[in-house]
Design a protein around this motif. Structure first.
Motif, PDB file in Angstrom:
ATOM      1  N   GLU A 280       1.721   5.378  -0.575  1.00 58.08           N
ATOM      2  CA  GLU A 280       2.859   5.339  -1.494  1.00 58.08           C
ATOM      3  C   GLU A 280       4.130   4.873  -0.762  1.00 58.08           C
ATOM      4  O   GLU A 280       4.962   4.178  -1.338  1.00 58.08           O
ATOM      5  N   SER A 281       4.248   5.210   0.522  1.00 63.89           N
ATOM      6  CA  SER A 281       5.391   4.740   1.330  1.00 63.89           C
ATOM      7  C   SER A 281       5.355   3.220   1.483  1.00 63.89           C
ATOM      8  O   SER A 281       6.403   2.560   1.518  1.00 63.89           O
ATOM      9  N   ILE A 282       4.142   2.655   1.598  1.00 63.17           N
ATOM     10  CA  ILE A 282       4.005   1.197   1.710  1.00 63.17           C
ATOM     11  C   ILE A 282       4.649   0.528   0.497  1.00 63.17           C
ATOM     12  O   ILE A 282       5.371  -0.464   0.622  1.00 63.17           O
ATOM     13  N   TYR A 283       4.397   1.087  -0.692  1.00 61.60           N
ATOM     14  CA  TYR A 283       5.013   0.536  -1.904  1.00 61.60           C
ATOM     15  C   TYR A 283       6.541   0.550  -1.791  1.00 61.60           C
ATOM     16  O   TYR A 283       7.216  -0.452  -2.077  1.00 61.60           O
ATOM     17  N   TRP A 284       7.105   1.689  -1.359  1.00 53.06           N
ATOM     18  CA  TRP A 284       8.565   1.824  -1.312  1.00 53.06           C
ATOM     19  C   TRP A 284       9.177   0.974  -0.205  1.00 53.06           C
ATOM     20  O   TRP A 284      10.311   0.507  -0.322  1.00 53.06           O
ATOM     21  N   LEU A 285       8.404   0.724   0.868  1.00 51.70           N
ATOM     22  CA  LEU A 285       8.885  -0.211   1.897  1.00 51.70           C
ATOM     23  C   LEU A 285       8.953  -1.622   1.317  1.00 51.70           C
ATOM     24  O   LEU A 285       9.900  -2.362   1.570  1.00 51.70           O
ATOM     25  N   ALA A 319       5.392  -5.646  -4.508  1.00 54.57           N
ATOM     26  CA  ALA A 319       5.811  -4.896  -3.311  1.00 54.57           C
ATOM     27  C   ALA A 319       4.929  -5.253  -2.117  1.00 54.57           C
ATOM     28  O   ALA A 319       5.425  -5.448  -1.000  1.00 54.57           O
ATOM     29  N   LEU A 320       3.617  -5.347  -2.345  1.00 53.79           N
ATOM     30  CA  LEU A 320       2.684  -5.675  -1.256  1.00 53.79           C
ATOM     31  C   LEU A 320       2.927  -7.104  -0.759  1.00 53.79           C
ATOM     32  O   LEU A 320       2.945  -7.350   0.452  1.00 53.79           O
ATOM     33  N   GLN A 321       3.127  -8.044  -1.707  1.00 54.38           N
ATOM     34  CA  GLN A 321       3.386  -9.438  -1.306  1.00 54.38           C
ATOM     35  C   GLN A 321       4.689  -9.554  -0.520  1.00 54.38           C
ATOM     36  O   GLN A 321       4.779 -10.308   0.440  1.00 54.38           O
ATOM     37  N   ALA A 322       5.690  -8.759  -0.925  1.00 53.85           N
ATOM     38  CA  ALA A 322       6.981  -8.789  -0.219  1.00 53.85           C
ATOM     39  C   ALA A 322       6.802  -8.375   1.237  1.00 53.85           C
ATOM     40  O   ALA A 322       7.379  -8.988   2.145  1.00 53.85           O
ATOM     41  N   LEU A 323       5.993  -7.337   1.474  1.00 52.03           N
ATOM     42  CA  LEU A 323       5.745  -6.896   2.861  1.00 52.03           C
ATOM     43  C   LEU A 323       4.970  -7.955   3.640  1.00 52.03           C
ATOM     44  O   LEU A 323       5.245  -8.192   4.826  1.00 52.03           O
ATOM     45  N   PHE A 349       2.820   7.515  -9.370  1.00 49.66           N
ATOM     46  CA  PHE A 349       1.982   6.908  -8.329  1.00 49.66           C
ATOM     47  C   PHE A 349       1.897   5.401  -8.527  1.00 49.66           C
ATOM     48  O   PHE A 349       1.688   4.912  -9.634  1.00 49.66           O
ATOM     49  N   ARG A 350       2.060   4.657  -7.422  1.00 43.93           N
ATOM     50  CA  ARG A 350       2.083   3.197  -7.469  1.00 43.93           C
ATOM     51  C   ARG A 350       0.813   2.573  -6.916  1.00 43.93           C
ATOM     52  O   ARG A 350       0.435   1.490  -7.321  1.00 43.93           O
ATOM     53  N   ILE A 351       0.182   3.253  -5.948  1.00 42.82           N
ATOM     54  CA  ILE A 351      -0.991   2.683  -5.269  1.00 42.82           C
ATOM     55  C   ILE A 351      -2.230   3.559  -5.500  1.00 42.82           C
ATOM     56  O   ILE A 351      -3.308   3.055  -5.769  1.00 42.82           O
ATOM     57  N   CYS A 352      -2.070   4.862  -5.380  1.00 43.66           N
ATOM     58  CA  CYS A 352      -3.211   5.792  -5.366  1.00 43.66           C
ATOM     59  C   CYS A 352      -3.657   6.188  -6.774  1.00 43.66           C
ATOM     60  O   CYS A 352      -2.835   6.413  -7.653  1.00 43.66           O
TER      61      CYS A 352
END
Length: 403
Positions: A280-285, A319-323, A349-352
Motif C-alpha cells: 500500500e505504501s508503494i501506491y502512495w509513493l 501510481a505504479l507506472q509513475a514509480l 485498499f489500492r493494491i491488496c
C-alpha cells in the motif's frame, strides 16, 4: 467514512489469556491451524490447504527481510552486564543495507538495559577472534545513540552481529532464546539482513507449501521491509491521532513494480502485515511522484496520515507506472524509501485484495489493519479463533482473510 484519527484504541480490545499465546513454534512449520475467512464465512483448515484456498491467478507477495542478532550483552569493567538492543542505523549510513556492510565503526539508535548502572566510559564484548566496544554518544527521547567500534576492523557490522549478538525474540514470549529459535524465528526465504522482528506470517511456509503454490499456478514476488521494534510498540494514546507510527525502511525493485503492474485486475495477496503495509505504501509513493516528478530519492517517504489527507489519488496502474518512470529517470533498478503508513478502518485498499496473517495483540495497530480489511468481522474471526483453540501471536496459527 470512519475518521481513523478519531478511532479509540479501547474499541479494539479482546481478552487474550496468556495460555493462548504460542510460546514456542510447532515441530513442523506448516502444521499450524489455518482459519479461512471469505466474505464473512469462516472455516477451519490446515496451513497446507493454503494453495488450494487462494483465488485463481493470485500473486502472493512475501517480505524477504532477515532478522539480525540485534541484542548485545556487554561487560562493564566492574563485571556487571549492560544489554544494548540495536534499533536502526544513524551514521555513517541510515540505510540498513549499507549500514550492515559498514566496517570498523558505526553509530546506531539503541535501547539500553541497565543504563543506570553504566556510569561512564566504554563497555566491551569479546567474541571469537575479536572485540566490540560501545560508547554512548547521546541520549534522546526513549533511546541512546551508541557508537560501536570493533576489531578486526575489516569485519562488516553484519558479521560482528552474527558472531556476538543474540536474536531478539518478541517481548511477550517472556522466555530465554532456545537453539531452535535461530532457524524458526526466520522465514525460509529470509534474505536481506536488517529486521529486529520477523515478518511472522511467513514463518509457516515450507518448501513443500512453496511447491504446492507452483503446482496451483500461484505466482510469488518479494519485497523488503525491515521490521522495526516499533511493531511491538503499544498504543498508549486514547485516540489514534495522538499515536505516532514507527518508520520502517522499504526496498522496492523494478521487477516487482512491473509484476504488480501486470497483475492489475487480478488478486494481489500479501503474506503478513509488513508486506501489506509495503504494497500500500508503494501506491502512495507513486501518488507522491505523480504530484512531484522531480522529488529527491531522499524524500520518498509515506507519512502516517498521507492516505487520508492526500487530494492526489490516482488509480493503482498510474501510481505504479509513475514509480517505474521515476526509476528510469533516476537510472536505477531499485528504490529505497521509508513508510509510517497506518492502515486503519476508513482506509481504502489500492493494491491488496486479501491477507495471510497470524492473530495479533489486543489494542495494536496490527489489529486496526485487520479491521480495515474485514471491518467489524474481526471480532467474529477472533472469537472463533479463541473458541477453537487457535494459537496466537508470532509463533501462533495463521489465517487467510478475503473480504
Amino acid at each position: 467514512m470512519t475518521d481513523p484519527k478519531k478511532l479509540a484504541i479501547k474499541d479494539f480490545v479482546y481478552d487474550l489469556p496468556d495460555e493462548r499465546i504460542a510460546k514456542f513454534p510447532l515441530d513442523e512449520r506448516d502444521a499450524s491451524k489455518f482459519l479461512h475467512y471469505k466474505k464473512g464465512v469462516i472455516s477451519d483448515q490446515a496451513f497446507t490447504d493454503l494453495p488450494a484456498l487462494l483465488p485463481a491467478e493470485t500473486l502472493l507477495v512475501f517480505n524477504d527481510t532477515k532478522v539480525v542478532q540485534a541484542r548485545l550483552l556487554f561487560q562493564k569493567e566492574t563485571g556487571g552486564l549492560v544489554e544494548i538492543f540495536c534499533l536502526e542505523p544513524v551514521a555513517p549510513h541510515r540505510e540498513v543495507q549499507l549500514a550492515m556492510q559498514q566496517t570498523q565503526s558505526c553509530t546506531w539508535k539503541c535501547l539500553v538495559g541497565n543504563n543506570k548502572r553504566w556510569k561512564a566510559g566504554p563497555v566491551t564484548l569479546y567474541f571469537e577472534g575479536g572485540v566490540l566496544t560501545a560508547e554512548r554518544e547521546a541520549q534522546q527521547e526513549g533511546h541512546f545513540l551508541i557508537r560501536f567500534t570493533w576489531k578486526p576492523a575489516d569485519l562488516t557490522f553484519a558479521e560482528v552481529l552474527e558472531r556476538c549478538g543474540k536474536l531478539p525474540l518478541p517481548p511477550y514470549l517472556n522466555r530465554e532464546l532456545t537453539e531452535s529459535d535461530h532457524t524458526r524465528y526466520q522465514t525460509i526465504y529470509a534474505n536481506q539482513q536488517g529486521a529486529v522482528a520477523a515478518p511472522t506470517a511467513g514463518l509457516h511456509f515450507t518448501e513443500r507449501v512453496m511447491e504446492q503454490l507452483t503446482q496451483q499456478s500461484i505466482d510469488t514476488a518479494y519485497l523488503t521491509l525491515h521490521v522495526g521494534a516499533g511493531t511491538f510498540k503499544p498504543v498508549k494514546a486514547d485516540v489514534m491521532e495522538a499515536h505516532e507510527m514507527h518508520a520502517e525502511q522499504l526496498y522496492i525493485t523494478k521487477p516487482l513494480l512491473q509484476r504488480l503492474a501486470q497483475q492489475q485486475g487480478q488478486p494481489v495477496i500479501p503474506v503478513g502485515t509488513t508486506s501489506m503495509r509495503s504494497l500500500e505504501s508503494i501506491y502512495w509513493l507513486g501518488a507522491k511522484v505523480l504530484q512531484n516528478p522531480e522529488i529527491a530519492p531522499a524524500e520518498l517517504h509515506v507519512t502516517q496520515w498521507q492516505a487520508y489527507e492526500s487530494i492526489n489519488q490516482p488509480d493503482a496502474a498510474e501510481a505504479l507506472q509513475a514509480l517505474l518512470h521515476y526509476m528510469e529517470k533516476q537510472g536505477t533498478d531499485f528504490l529505497h524509501a521509508s513508510t509510517q503508513i497506518i492502515i486503519a478502518p476508513g482506509y481504502t485498499f489500492r493494491i491488496c485484495r486479501g491477507l495471510i496473517t497470524n492473530f495479533h495483540q489486543p489494542e495494536s495497530t496490527l489489529l486496526l489493519l485487520v479491521s480495515a480489511l474485514i471491518g467489524e468481522n474481526w471480532r467474529t474471526v477472533y472469537n472463533h479463533a479463541l473458541a477453537n483453540n487457535y494459537r496466537f501471536l508470532s509463533y501462533g496459527d495463521s489465517s487467510l482473510l478475503l473480504p
